[in-house]
Design a protein around this motif. Structure first.
Motif, mmCIF file in Angstrom:
data_model
loop_
_atom_site.group_PDB
_atom_site.id
_atom_site.type_symbol
_atom_site.label_atom_id
_atom_site.label_comp_id
_atom_site.label_asym_id
_atom_site.label_seq_id
_atom_site.Cartn_x
_atom_site.Cartn_y
_atom_site.Cartn_z
ATOM 1 N N GLN A 136 -3.304 8.699 -2.307
ATOM 2 C CA GLN A 136 -4.561 7.524 -2.710
ATOM 3 C C GLN A 136 -4.673 6.480 -3.421
ATOM 4 N N ASP A 137 -4.390 7.715 -4.902
ATOM 5 C CA ASP A 137 -4.144 6.976 -6.047
ATOM 6 C C ASP A 137 -2.774 6.088 -6.343
ATOM 7 N N ALA A 138 -1.032 6.773 -5.500
ATOM 8 C CA ALA A 138 -0.764 5.390 -5.712
ATOM 9 C C ALA A 138 -0.857 4.387 -4.762
ATOM 10 N N VAL A 139 -1.891 3.659 -4.215
ATOM 11 C CA VAL A 139 -1.839 2.930 -3.030
ATOM 12 C C VAL A 139 -3.322 1.860 -3.951
ATOM 13 N N ARG A 140 -3.779 2.492 -4.748
ATOM 14 C CA ARG A 140 -4.601 1.775 -5.002
ATOM 15 C C ARG A 140 -4.083 0.720 -6.315
ATOM 16 N N ALA A 198 4.205 10.903 -1.581
ATOM 17 C CA ALA A 198 3.643 9.533 -2.978
ATOM 18 C C ALA A 198 4.610 8.022 -3.547
ATOM 19 N N GLN A 199 5.687 8.108 -2.707
ATOM 20 C CA GLN A 199 6.254 7.349 -3.538
ATOM 21 C C GLN A 199 5.724 6.460 -3.303
ATOM 22 N N PRO A 200 6.737 5.688 -4.799
ATOM 23 C CA PRO A 200 6.109 4.516 -4.693
ATOM 24 C C PRO A 200 6.204 2.590 -3.544
ATOM 25 N N GLN A 201 7.323 2.914 -3.027
ATOM 26 C CA GLN A 201 7.434 1.546 -2.313
ATOM 27 C C GLN A 201 7.130 2.258 -0.967
ATOM 28 N N TRP A 202 6.470 2.877 -0.606
ATOM 29 C CA TRP A 202 5.844 3.465 1.128
ATOM 30 C C TRP A 202 4.341 3.322 0.257
ATOM 31 N N ALA A 203 4.134 4.085 -0.883
ATOM 32 C CA ALA A 203 2.788 3.208 -1.321
ATOM 33 C C ALA A 203 2.205 2.048 -0.893
#
Length: 341
Positions: free
Chosen positions: A81-85, A322-327
């Protein structure tokens, strides 16, 4: 524009590892008619019988993988959730669980109070199943009706074949593939066979031949969990540069006596060990966050079984978490959602 929220929905977790909290969670989960699709009286009887011994057993399993911060599924989902923001400039990014807390109801009500007018609902299940996707959608619909919420809700549909999802999946597994292995097993959560028959729009395709999943297309493919699992596996294998003999698919987490979709993960673990596979990689692409089914069922019990059968090493490839590429991929997939709930 700040009135367009993204609501991520995952399965959920007990509030703690106590038998009481696990019992409450299992009761809510198993009494869902999309999970145990029996008439209410039979479902209530069956679940009541399961709840005699299962909570204590499951509590022990949860305790073996519980983190100091809490349930791995909840902690990782919060991290996602935090990463997707970072990739969702349109409004709030909220998180709900289908079972347990935070609930879909509480999060939709909170978003409405914040003045949000539009919500994109993103069930975090790459492949479609009534017991995951449909139940999350129906619960959101129930909440909207019950509270007369004037929200426009867009739906993120199963993303099993979306290029940005598959690219993220391949990138996340690459460090493990690069270390060398004898075989890669892609283990998906299982379903009773009757769930596939119920969602087959023709009533005559699913499980009617060895290659039924390979032949699935159109509405059959859109409804078929097993076929979508194979599509995900094929898309991943192509991106990872794997030969057909380097990987296989199986299905885990059976419950009860009904016939579940095959091949079973427990059977494949024994077969691969007896075939001479020494280093086995296992990834679980039905899950986007590590949880009891990955960490305990595969990472602990599956490893013990594989080694007992003659294997030497089982490496659990972590979920996307929560990997950045996935977010980034999840935000992009969600931004493309156009189907109204």
């Amino acid at each position: 524009m700040t009135d367009h929220a993204l609501l991520l929905v995952n399965l959920g977790s007990p509030a703690s590892t106590s038998a009481e909290d696990v019992r409450a969670y299992l009761d809510q989960f198993l009494m869902d008619p999309y999970v145990v699709d029996l008439p209410w009286p039979l479902r209530r009887l069956l679940v009541s019988l399961i709840l005699i011994k299962r909570p204590a057993q499951s509590a022990h399993a949860y305790a073996s993988i519980w983190w100091p911060e809490g349930s791995p599924l909840i902690v990782i989902s919060r991290q996602l959730q935090d990463a997707v923001r970072e990739y969702w400039p349109h409004g709030p990014v909220a998180l709900a669980m289908r079972y347990g807390q935070p609930s879909i109801e509480s999060e939709l009500l909170s978003l409405a109070k914040q003045g949000v007018k539009r919500v994109t609902l993103a069930p975090l299940y790459p492949q479609f199943a009534d017991s995951t996707t449909t139940t999350a959608i129906e619960e959101a619909r129930r909440v909207l009706r019950a509270h007369d919420l004037k929200l426009q809700v867009n739906l993120v549909e199963p993303f099993y074949d979306q290029p940005d999802y598959l690219d993220a999946l391949a990138a996340s597994a690459k460090p493990y593939l690069d270390q060398g292995f004898d075989h890669l097993l892609m283990s998906y959560h299982g379903l009773p066979e009757r769930h596939l028959h119920k969602t087959d729009p023709t009533g005559s395709h699913c499980l009617k031949g060895a290659d039924c999943c390979q032949r699935a297309q159109g509405q059959i493919l859109a409804n078929c969990y097993r076929a979508q699992c194979y599509k995900t596996s094929e898309g991943f294998a192509k991106r990872a540069g794997l030969r057909p003999d380097q990987w296989s698919v199986s299905f885990q987490s059976r419950l009860g006596r009904a016939k579940w979709i095959e091949p079973y993960t427990e059977t494949r673990l024994d077969e691969l060990a007896k075939r001479g596979v020494k280093k086995l990689l296992v990834m679980c692409p039905a899950f986007v966050a590590d949880c009891i089914e990955t960490l305990e069922e595969i990472g602990d019990r599956g490893r013990e079984q594989f080694i007992a059968a003659g294997g030497q090493e089982l490496v659990l490839v972590p979920c996307l978490n929560a990997q950045p590429q996935w977010a980034s991929a999840l935000a992009a997939i969600s931004a493309r959602a156009s189907r109204l709930l």
